[in-house]
Enzyme design. Structure first.
Site, PDB file in Angstrom:
ATOM      1  N   TYR A 134       0.847  -1.206   0.000  1.00  0.00           N
ATOM      2  CA  TYR A 134       0.000   0.000   0.000  1.00  0.00           C
ATOM      3  C   TYR A 134       0.875   1.245   0.000  1.00  0.00           C
ATOM      4  O   TYR A 134       2.041   1.216   0.400  1.00  0.00           O
ATOM      5  CB  TYR A 134      -0.950   0.015   1.198  1.00  0.00           C
ATOM      6  CG  TYR A 134      -0.301   0.325   2.538  1.00  0.00           C
ATOM      7  CD1 TYR A 134      -0.157   1.636   2.977  1.00  0.00           C
ATOM      8  CD2 TYR A 134       0.162  -0.698   3.364  1.00  0.00           C
ATOM      9  CE1 TYR A 134       0.428   1.920   4.207  1.00  0.00           C
ATOM     10  CE2 TYR A 134       0.747  -0.421   4.588  1.00  0.00           C
ATOM     11  CZ  TYR A 134       0.875   0.891   5.011  1.00  0.00           C
ATOM     12  OH  TYR A 134       1.464   1.171   6.223  1.00  0.00           O
ATOM     13  N   CYS A 135       0.294   2.359  -0.449  1.00  0.00           N
ATOM     14  CA  CYS A 135       0.946   3.666  -0.409  1.00  0.00           C
ATOM     15  C   CYS A 135      -0.157   4.715  -0.348  1.00  0.00           C
ATOM     16  O   CYS A 135      -1.313   4.387  -0.088  1.00  0.00           O
ATOM     17  CB  CYS A 135       1.875   3.869  -1.606  1.00  0.00           C
ATOM     18  SG  CYS A 135       1.040   3.751  -3.220  1.00  0.00           S
ATOM     19  N   THR A 136       0.163   5.965  -0.564  1.00  0.00           N
ATOM     20  CA  THR A 136      -0.810   7.044  -0.376  1.00  0.00           C
ATOM     21  C   THR A 136      -1.988   6.940  -1.341  1.00  0.00           C
ATOM     22  O   THR A 136      -3.151   6.944  -0.924  1.00  0.00           O
ATOM     23  CB  THR A 136      -0.140   8.416  -0.538  1.00  0.00           C
ATOM     24  OG1 THR A 136       0.991   8.496   0.335  1.00  0.00           O
ATOM     25  CG2 THR A 136      -1.121   9.539  -0.209  1.00  0.00           C
ATOM     26  N   GLY A 148      -1.696   4.817  -4.446  1.00  0.00           N
ATOM     27  CA  GLY A 148      -1.617   3.614  -5.264  1.00  0.00           C
ATOM     28  C   GLY A 148      -0.501   3.575  -6.286  1.00  0.00           C
ATOM     29  O   GLY A 148      -0.130   2.496  -6.768  1.00  0.00           O
ATOM     30  N   ILE A 202      -4.181   4.561   0.565  1.00  0.00           N
ATOM     31  CA  ILE A 202      -4.715   4.914   1.876  1.00  0.00           C
ATOM     32  C   ILE A 202      -5.907   5.856   1.749  1.00  0.00           C
ATOM     33  O   ILE A 202      -6.898   5.723   2.477  1.00  0.00           O
ATOM     34  CB  ILE A 202      -3.620   5.575   2.731  1.00  0.00           C
ATOM     35  CG1 ILE A 202      -2.442   4.627   2.923  1.00  0.00           C
ATOM     36  CG2 ILE A 202      -4.167   6.012   4.082  1.00  0.00           C
ATOM     37  CD1 ILE A 202      -1.166   5.318   3.393  1.00  0.00           C
TER      38      ILE A 202
END
Length: 322
Positions: A177-179, A181, A206
């Site tokens: 996951y990241c901010t 995508g 997220i």
């Protein structure tokens, strides 16, 4: 009451034949819509975060979706009472997010996309490891409960960490996951290339998880790359995980040290902020170049005669399209 401004976060891996020509047209188009923010253009696609009046952002999204190259863009939209940026920058770069993995095309192969509800259902299984693909200053202020974090200051360092992940989690399902995508597109593809068999990514990152799954088990705030610095995403079981750099009490108030030579970007509670006049230490408080502190810990960059049309050889047109 609905707020008048929107903040858009988006990306799209899609071929752009002439990035520089596109950059110029797109820059002028954003000016026509009075948008501010940062957009990166490359041969592999587009990565942006912009703000503007809601109706202008709606026009922007409609125009982008009308272009077959960008029809699949999944815009993450937040409301705001004002612009989240002071300038508009549209730049060309080799990659839309710097990874050094130029040979990877996420349109050919990448990890399986999980909707927020699917990610929520899978993340706590015994055969799963959740891996944060962001930099240390981002996950320090907020991350998923029990997530594995990487000791990196920039995403381009990620490939160097894969061997560590392989040693510990080769036989696990990997959920990245990241901010928003974008980092996971190449990160998950690279993990597959390196021999991991079950690799997934949180679609929309997220931000989308907060909107569609209530942000459950995301502890702290989500770091964002605009004037807000960090935002709340968890409306189910929120928790503060960062601590004040000065006194160590739990706090998620991200600031920059008032000493521009230091400019340390950390959490500092309001009490310590006032006591140190915006600095991160006594030494920085006494520095001769220390900036005036207004209680926010945010210092707007100098505009330096900013001209949004600087560098263009022709006047702005009123009929520019993307």
């Amino acid at each position: 009451m609905n707020k008048p401004y929107s903040i858009l976060l988006y990306y799209c891996y899609t071929p752009i034949e002439d990035p520089e020509a596109f950059r110029e047209q797109h820059h002028l188009f954003c000016l026509e819509l009075n948008l501010l923010g940062r957009i990166i253009v490359s041969k592999e696609g587009l990565n942006g975060t912009v703000s503007g009046l809601k109706e202008d952002c709606d026009k922007y999204m409609a125009a982008m979706h009308a272009d077959p190259r960008f029809a699949k863009i999944d815009f993450k939209v937040d409301e705001s009472d004002k612009h989240a940026f002071a300038k508009l920058h549209v730049r060309t770069k080799a990659e839309i997010v710097h990874s050094g993995l130029l040979h990877i095309d996420p349109n050919v192969r990448t990890g399986k996309h999980l909707a927020p509800k699917e990610f929520k259902e899978m993340k706590d299984r015994d055969d799963v490891v959740v891996v944060d693909m962001r930099s240390d200053y981002e996950y320090t202020v907020g991350r998923f409960k029990n997530a594995v974090t990487l000791d990196i200051e920039n995403f381009r360092e990620f490939p160097e960490k894969v061997e560590e992940l392989k040693e510990k989690f080769k036989d696990k399902k990997i959920l990245t996951y990241c901010t928003g995508g974008i980092k996971c597109e190449k990160a998950s593809a690279f993990l597959l290339e390196q021999g991991f068999e079950d690799v997934y990514q949180l679609h929309g990152g997220i931000i989308k998880y907060g909107k569609e799954a209530g942000g459950e088990d995301f502890e702290g705030k989500c770091y964002v790359f605009d004037n807000r610095v960090a935002v709340d995403v968890n409306s189910v079981n929120p928790k503060v995980i960062s601590t004040c750099h000065v006194c160590g009490t739990p706090d998620d108030r991200m600031v920059n040290c008032a000493n521009p030579v230091c400019n340390l970007h950390v959490a500092i509670c309001e009490k310590c902020g006032w006591e140190l006049d915006g600095a991160c230490s006594t030494e920085c408080k006494e520095h001769p170049e220390k900036r005036p502190y207004d209680g926010t810990g945010y210092y707007q960059k100098e505009m330096n005669g900013y001209n949004p049309l600087k560098g263009f050889n022709r006047k702005k047109k009123t009929d520019v399209q993307v």
